[in-house]
Design an enzyme around this catalytic site. Sequence first.
Site, short mmCIF file in Angstrom:
data_model
loop_
_atom_site.label_atom_id
_atom_site.label_comp_id
_atom_site.label_asym_id
_atom_site.label_seq_id
_atom_site.Cartn_x
_atom_site.Cartn_y
_atom_site.Cartn_z
CD GLU A 1 64.74 20.61 5.02
OE1 GLU A 1 65.96 20.86 5.07
OE2 GLU A 1 63.90 21.21 5.71
CG HIS B 1 69.65 19.62 8.84
ND1 HIS B 1 69.52 19.12 7.56
CD2 HIS B 1 68.71 20.61 8.96
CE1 HIS B 1 68.55 19.79 6.93
NE2 HIS B 1 68.04 20.69 7.76
CG HIS C 1 64.58 21.38 11.02
ND1 HIS C 1 63.66 20.94 10.10
CD2 HIS C 1 65.59 21.92 10.30
CE1 HIS C 1 64.08 21.22 8.87
NE2 HIS C 1 65.26 21.81 8.97
CD GLU C 2 68.74 23.77 11.98
OE1 GLU C 2 69.67 23.25 11.33
OE2 GLU C 2 67.81 24.40 11.44
#
Lengths: 502, 502
Positions: free
Chosen positions: A296, A270, A266-267
Amino acid sequence: MTKTPSDKLYQQYNSTMRKIADIRYSSALLQWDQETYLPPKGAAIRGQQIATLSEIAHQYFTDDTLGALLQELSGRDDLSVQEKKNVSLTWEDYSKQKKFSPAFVRELTETVNKSFHSWLEARKANDFSVFAGDLSKLVTLKKQEAQLLGYQQHPYDALLNDYDKGSTVQLLDGVFNTIRQPLKDILNSIQSRPQVSNEFLHRHYPKAQQWAFGMQVLKDLGYDLEAGRQDVSEHPFTINFNSRDVRVTTRIDENDLGNMVWSCIHETGHALYEQGLPDEAYGLPLGEAASLTIHESQSRLWENHVGRSRAFCEHYFPVLQQYFPEQLKDVTAETFYYGINQVAPSLIRTEADEVTYHFHVMIRYELEKQLLGNTLATNDIPAWWNEHYQQYLGVTVPDDKRGCLQDVHWSHGSFGYFPTYSLGSFYAAQFYEKATQSIKGLDTQIQKGDTTALLQWLRKGVHQYGRQYTSEELSAQVSGEVLNIQHFLRYLLDKYKDIYKF
Amino acid sequence: MTKTPSDKLYQQYNSTMRKIADIRYSSALLQWDQETYLPPKGAAIRGQQIATLSEIAHQYFTDDTLGALLQELSGRDDLSVQEKKNVSLTWEDYSKQKKFSPAFVRELTETVNKSFHSWLEARKANDFSVFAGDLSKLVTLKKQEAQLLGYQQHPYDALLNDYDKGSTVQLLDGVFNTIRQPLKDILNSIQSRPQVSNEFLHRHYPKAQQWAFGMQVLKDLGYDLEAGRQDVSEHPFTINFNSRDVRVTTRIDENDLGNMVWSCIHETGHALYEQGLPDEAYGLPLGEAASLTIHESQSRLWENHVGRSRAFCEHYFPVLQQYFPEQLKDVTAETFYYGINQVAPSLIRTEADEVTYHFHVMIRYELEKQLLGNTLATNDIPAWWNEHYQQYLGVTVPDDKRGCLQDVHWSHGSFGYFPTYSLGSFYAAQFYEKATQSIKGLDTQIQKGDTTALLQWLRKGVHQYGRQYTSEELSAQVSGEVLNIQHFLRYLLDKYKDIYKF
């Protein structure tokens, strides 16, 4: 009097913006350090140091000289399309900031500081009432902020707009009202079937190997470790100080492999976005992300559409087995794939699966809307919260810590943030569907652990533009249409029909 | 018109100073990060971010409003002694900074930036000429700085004064001329005797155990790990962001145990001083160290008088043996003590022993004095350097990297810094002698690994005062006299007569 040439004026604007960025990103480094390496006794002064830098950045940004410069530049025709966009977006930001008096900014900063600490205390005491007073003050200030910013229909609109330009109650009501029932239907179908097991994720996974695997995934997915780094913090986050210094953090629970792996992906999502922003636009809107929603969309795309796909498991499960031969010896790529996609209503948003996650968001959205709209009092939050968790997810909230005190956002004054999580997921599905159409054999590439084409596609379609387009405009350009939740629903149905066989 | 009460004015002054400290310490954090965790590609923008914060801090500090406030406060009688001291020291600093125009500050900053990079390149190329041009420009600017600051006798005085108030060429010439021959005599006596061996320090000492031992020493000596931390950097340093966040760094060479151990103790000495400064004086002169010389007196006191003492070895050698049983099995506490105190002329200042160290400093001092006094041209530095290394230390400099390019200081524009290293050592001897007279059984305490009484003595006699006294005043107060190098010479003679038996 000779008129100053536009390129000279633009240069002046550019260097002012770079200077402001220097201050803001310095403050960001102080925050990064606070979450990673700050010794406990250093915390008191650190808060003050961050506040001082924020105040100075605000002063510089609301300086009338910049305003005059922007106004002058707004009237110039001999700027490039990008330059015009930078100027107009900065003018928007400037006009917004000018609406806040220094006294208002100071009061908000101080209240946020106090609220954050009372939130921490409330969590420790597991008692919402410890937080209620400061939260109530904060809500009052956010209502004032909405009045100062102005809005067409609902005060909440003014705040939503801050995280995603153009976002409104009307739009979000539409989205959430449309998706609520189909999501419930999917959840019901899943719950009518036997549960898949994810017991294997909760065996003992030593820290060192988890860390090493996370680092490999980061690198494999295209994260540039020369332009960033990973550290450990209590809550994973991504932060950037320019597009050549984009850092991620992770946390490692030795009894929860999934926690590290998918928050790491997830990070990474980003971070890949931030590393893909044009570095020559440092300090300018076109050097920033389009919106938190689009941000997101990138993290969720990598986390869910890539990271929780069967193809990904086919490549990474054998790799994981090399890191954890004992722990995973009785697991197959297929049972692994099922397990990591287990759907089950639960109490904590950040641990929720792809289906139930959005009920967590809807509850927060409804709640914030009512707070801002004066139809819910701060003191009534716990009861309202618990009632809606029962109603939407069928779970009983045992205490405030696992209830309305679980998220840090409100203590930061972030009202209007949560919806970006759901919208980001919906866009992710829409973008990823387009990616699979545009990139031949994408699934096969992922099966081979090769995501370079996907990253290139995102760089070209999303990252390179910075804030040039709004979420909606970008969506239209990338996927041919504005937000359409049918893509997300179709994705869920296809995926979970296969896993749960309904 | 009513006169504003002094306490209100002082409060205003105090809060301005705290704000400026916030900016300066933020910049310091950016520097700490640059030396420890910054990803390589982040370096370009980082330099700019640091420059911006320095510029803003300079702007705030030279603001006329602060000047007027200081002037008003200077005339007030109803301030405490400490408050008066803060005001007068700030007025001194302010008046100094006001002598530099923003244009001059910018040019100096830019030249330092350029020089640092050309110094790095010159080291890589092992060729002084790569650095010569920028250095020459920097020397010209430092001469201008000396003119702007003003001086009584020698332009170098203006710069020396920056690192140690009251330091002059006259004073330093006196000190170095007095000590040169006795030091040479001691060195000759040592060299007439058989060399002691320190071969055991260069066996293989794995990183992890070295790190663990360093952390234990830090803690044992009273460094508060809740108010600081240790990290790894290329060159060890101490940096603080307030007295509750004082960080040290270390480097570990697996084939050089001594490098880590005594640089760790050295930095601990610096850090104990910073942690001992009064935290309520954050941002004010009384919250800062007295001078760089006194700072160095603390680091050298712990490194040499404590860390290289026989008593210290008696306690720590058995501890070290537990960390490195194989490597140290044929060594005793006594041979260990001899080995770590080996005296031998060498090329590199930072690796020099307690005797030859000061020849390294004298060479730099003489050289800087001549540069500032226009009797030496930048281009002639290498030849002059090599000649003096031959003359003072009897060593032949093989190349620039191990010669006049070894120190970073000049590339930072730090001229006048080096003498503080020697003076710090001389004060250390003087203070430590007093400490042994004041603390009953100090040697026995150290033998038992207990340095709490010593730390308390330093806290009380040195740390608590911040910048209240100059180096000389502080020395008089702590040891009953101003700088007297006989204490240092006596210390050396006692120590090395015993080790080398001359």
